[in-house]
Design a protein around this motif. Structure first.
Motif, PDB file in Angstrom:
ATOM      1  N   HIS A 265       6.774 154.161 -55.450  1.00  0.00           N
ATOM      2  CA  HIS A 265       8.102 154.398 -54.873  1.00  0.00           C
ATOM      3  C   HIS A 265       9.100 154.794 -55.959  1.00  0.00           C
ATOM      4  CE1 HIS A 265       7.563 153.634 -50.702  1.00  0.00           C
ATOM      5  NE2 HIS A 265       6.996 152.463 -50.901  1.00  0.00           N
TER       6      HIS A 265
ATOM      7  N   ASP B  86      11.731 147.400 -49.688  1.00  0.00           N
ATOM      8  CA  ASP B  86      10.650 146.413 -49.758  1.00  0.00           C
ATOM      9  C   ASP B  86      11.149 145.007 -50.110  1.00  0.00           C
ATOM     10  OD1 ASP B  86       8.626 147.958 -48.851  1.00  0.00           O
ATOM     11  OD2 ASP B  86       7.738 148.388 -50.806  1.00  0.00           O
TER      12      ASP B  86
ATOM     13  N   HIS C 236       8.362 142.569 -42.790  1.00  0.00           N
ATOM     14  CA  HIS C 236       8.132 143.850 -43.463  1.00  0.00           C
ATOM     15  C   HIS C 236       8.152 145.028 -42.480  1.00  0.00           C
ATOM     16  CE1 HIS C 236       7.042 146.490 -46.587  1.00  0.00           C
ATOM     17  NE2 HIS C 236       5.765 146.609 -46.315  1.00  0.00           N
ATOM     18  N   ARG C 237       8.724 146.146 -42.982  1.00  0.00           N
ATOM     19  CA  ARG C 237       8.792 147.417 -42.225  1.00  0.00           C
ATOM     20  C   ARG C 237       9.716 147.377 -41.012  1.00  0.00           C
ATOM     21  NH1 ARG C 237       4.352 151.574 -43.528  1.00  0.00           N
ATOM     22  NH2 ARG C 237       4.271 151.066 -45.721  1.00  0.00           N
TER      23      ARG C 237
ATOM     24  N   HIS D 266      13.441 149.504 -43.288  1.00  0.00           N
ATOM     25  CA  HIS D 266      12.719 150.772 -43.393  1.00  0.00           C
ATOM     26  C   HIS D 266      13.242 151.745 -42.329  1.00  0.00           C
ATOM     27  CE1 HIS D 266      10.173 148.409 -45.970  1.00  0.00           C
ATOM     28  NE2 HIS D 266       9.472 149.468 -46.285  1.00  0.00           N
TER      29      HIS D 266
ATOM     30  N   HIS E 230      12.127 156.175 -50.109  1.00  0.00           N
ATOM     31  CA  HIS E 230      11.165 155.079 -49.922  1.00  0.00           C
ATOM     32  C   HIS E 230      10.571 155.143 -48.507  1.00  0.00           C
ATOM     33  CE1 HIS E 230       9.714 150.845 -50.515  1.00  0.00           C
ATOM     34  NE2 HIS E 230       9.615 150.979 -49.212  1.00  0.00           N
TER      35      HIS E 230
ATOM     36  N   ASP F  23       6.698 155.937 -47.416  1.00  0.00           N
ATOM     37  CA  ASP F  23       5.862 155.081 -46.557  1.00  0.00           C
ATOM     38  C   ASP F  23       5.318 155.862 -45.358  1.00  0.00           C
ATOM     39  OD1 ASP F  23       5.926 152.813 -48.057  1.00  0.00           O
ATOM     40  OD2 ASP F  23       7.532 151.827 -46.942  1.00  0.00           O
TER      41      ASP F  23
END
Ligand SMILES: [Zn+2]
Length: 187
Positions: free
Chosen positions: A7, A42, A59-60, A64, A101, A105
Motif C-alpha cells: 500500500h 487498515d 475490517h473492510r 475502505h 489504498h 484492495d
C-alpha cells in the motif's frame, strides 16, 4: 492482499503521478506522511484487535470507502496546522493517497471493500489474532513484490515524462528567444 509495504508503494506511486516535481526521495517527512495516509484504512484491523482481539472484526467496513477517503483527505490537508513536522499537502492529493489504498484492495484482492458506504458495507470474514496480523505485516510483507516493482516502475515513468516535458519546454523557450532576436536583427 496488499500489505503495508504494498500500500505504501501504491501511495507513493499515486503521489508521483499526481505531483509536478521530483522531490519525493529528498523529503523523509513527506514519505512518512504518505506511508501513514496510504495505510490509514487498515487501522480498522488495529481497532478490531484492540476491541475484540480479532483483526477481521471491523475490517473492510467504512474505512475502505470513498466517503472515508474524502473525510480523511480533508483532515490530512489541514493537519500541517497542528505540527511543523506534518507536510502541507492539498486536499486532492491527500484524498488520492488514502483512496489509492481502497483502489489497491479492489485491484489486488478477492474480498470486497465497502466502496459506497454507507450505502453498502462488506465486512471481512474470518479470524485474525495479533500473531496473524504481526506475521502478515512483518514476515509476509514482501509477498507484494509485484505491486512494489510495478509502483516503482510507475514512479520512474512519471519522473521520466516530467523530465522530458521540462526539457522540451526549455528547448521551445530557447527557440522562441532565438527567433525573436533574429527577427529584431533582420528588422
Ligand atoms: Zn485495506
Amino acid at each position: 492482499m496488499p500489505l503495508p509495504l504494498g500500500h505504501t508503494a501504491i501511495g507513493l506511486a499515486a503521489y508521483e503521478l499526481g505531483s509536478h516535481n521530483n522531490s519525493l526521495t529528498s523529503r523523509l517527512k513527506l514519505i512518512i506522511f504518505l506511508t501513514i495516509l496510504a495505510n490509514l484504512p487498515d487501522l480498522d484491523i488495529l481497532v478490531g484487535l484492540l476491541v475484540k482481539c480479532n483483526g477481521s472484526a471491523f475490517h473492510r467496513g467504512p474505512s475502505h470507502s470513498l466517503f472515508f477517503a474524502l473525510i480523511m483527505g480533508f483532515f490530512a490537508s489541514k493537519a500541517w496546522r497542528f505540527s511543523s513536522h506534518i507536510p502541507r499537502m492539498k486536499f486532492g492529493m491527500c484524498f488520492l493517497i488514502v483512496f489509492s489504498h481502497v483502489i489497491g484492495d479492489i485491484l489486488f484482492t478477492a474480498s470486497p471493500v465497502s466502496l459506497f458506504w454507507p450505502f453498502e458495507v462488506n465486512w471481512s470474514t474470518g479470524f485474525s489474532g495479533w500473531s496473524d496480523v504481526l506475521n502478515l505485516v512483518f514476515v509476509q510483507g514482501f509477498q507484494d513484490i509485484g505491486v512494489i516493482i510495478g509502483s516503482a516502475g510507475l514512479i520512474m515513468l512519471a519522473r521520466l515524462i516530467r523530465r522530458y516535458n521540462r526539457r522540451s519546454l526549455a528547448l521551445n523557450k530557447e527557440k522562441f528567444w532565438e527567433l525573436k532576436s533574429f527577427r529584431r536583427i533582420s528588422n
